[in-house]
Design an enzyme around this catalytic site. Structure first.
Site, PDB file in Angstrom:
ATOM      1  N   ARG A 254     -14.317 -12.945   0.600  1.00  0.00           N
ATOM      2  CA  ARG A 254     -13.849 -13.141  -0.776  1.00  0.00           C
ATOM      3  C   ARG A 254     -12.365 -12.782  -0.808  1.00  0.00           C
ATOM      4  NH1 ARG A 254     -13.280 -10.446  -5.704  1.00  0.00           N
ATOM      5  NH2 ARG A 254     -13.947 -11.658  -7.524  1.00  0.00           N
TER       6      ARG A 254
ATOM      7  N   LYS B  11      -7.021  -4.791  -1.640  1.00  0.00           N
ATOM      8  CA  LYS B  11      -7.583  -3.562  -2.193  1.00  0.00           C
ATOM      9  C   LYS B  11      -6.754  -2.328  -1.815  1.00  0.00           C
ATOM     10  CE  LYS B  11     -12.179  -5.123  -3.279  1.00  0.00           C
ATOM     11  NZ  LYS B  11     -13.633  -4.926  -3.189  1.00  0.00           N
TER      12      LYS B  11
END
Length: 308
Positions: free
Chosen positions: A260, A220
């Site tokens: 995840r 991210k």
């Protein structure tokens, strides 16, 4: 559906399988069903406990696909992987997609909107018997960064914890048993880099809701900003994995239920180190029991989270 648990007391590894043309990290690579199926099997071979199949990109600014297109992308992959015996999660905000995917073999519904994007989602999950991941969410991808403001006392940690508590109550009211619900703080969704770091530091407060936590930090933007060059240019998506692997190890020590991730092998390597060191520290080396000691938010049994 009982929540799946990670191996040897370590977090569950959820491998990301984006069957989209526009996801931020791998858009288009697995949009062909055969390529997607091959990648899903590769994730399992690398050590994924669950494969999370998503047909809608949730990167900032992404446009939503039509319902029929999301179904076309997702269902063949879910069905084929489930037929292989893989534990499959469907990453969707639509009740119709969730219901169809569970019918095709999915065991979990991973809803980044926590039931807010589709009023039919929570009843659909309740009827399906699937486990449910409710993430903190404020708006769809094309507008979510307009809502990256947390001004209440306690800031982002307090507001996210309160909102997730409300989503847990809504899920239970709709008929989803609490023991089937996992919570996700939603890193990057209507949050700045500073908000993400504050949430990671404050996970104990989120864990106090009494449900297991799933954390998705893989590749991210906040990691890219952390690793920015001297000119301030963020590190490219494909060059953030080492930082994410370090974060994976720290999150395992924090006792989260699931991670995840895109790079399953790197995550498994990090968890192997955490598990082995924990075994040595607890005197369990050589006994075959490589369990980490319980920590804040630690898993206390299959699908159960600490309320510390």
């Amino acid at each position: 559906m009982t929540l799946p648990a990670g191996r040897d007391g370590l977090p569950l590894v959820v491998g990301v399988l984006n069957v989209t043309p526009d996801s931020f990290s791998d858009g288009g690579r697995w949009s062909d069903p055969e390529a997607a199926l091959a990648h899903g099997r590769a994730l399992v071979a690398d050590g994924a406990d669950v494969v999370d199949v998503g047909g809608e990109s949730t990167r900032p600014g992404a446009e939503r696909p039509p319902l029929a297109e999301e179904l076309r992308r997702v269902l063949p992959v879910v069905e084929a992987l489930a037929a292989d015996g893989v534990v499959v999660s469907v990453d969707t905000m639509r009740a119709e997609v969730a219901a169809a995917a569970v019918e095709a073999g999915a065991a979990l519904v991973n809803d980044v909107s926590g039931g807010l994007a589709d009023a039919d989602m929570l009843p659909a999950v309740a009827a399906s018997g699937a486990a449910y991941v409710a993430m903190h969410w404020r708006a769809h991808s094309d507008r979510m960064q307009d809502f990256a403001s947390y001004d209440a006392p306690g800031g982002v940690v307090a507001e996210v914890s309160a909102a997730l508590g409300e989503r847990l109550e809504a899920a239970v009211a709709a008929g989803v048993p609490a023991e089937r619900v996992v919570l996700d703080p939603g890193l990057g969704f209507a949050k700045t880099a500073e908000h993400n770091w504050a949430l990671l530091a404050g996970l104990d407060d989120v864990a106090a809701l009494g449900r297991p936590l799933l954390v998705g930090a893989s590749r991210k933007a906040f990691l890219g900003r952390l690793l920015a060059g001297a000119d301030g240019t963020p590190r490219p998506v494909g060059e953030r994995e080492a930082a994410h692997t370090a974060l994976v190890a720290l999150l395992a020590l924090r006792g989260v239920w699931g991670l995840r991730v895109h790079d399953v092998r790197a995550t498994r390597d990090a968890l192997a180190v955490v598990g082995r060191l924990a075994a040595e520290q607890t005197g369990a080396a050589g006994s075959g029991d490589d369990r980490r000691p319980p920590g804040p938010g630690a898993t206390t049994g299959p699908g159960e989270g600490s309320t510390t």
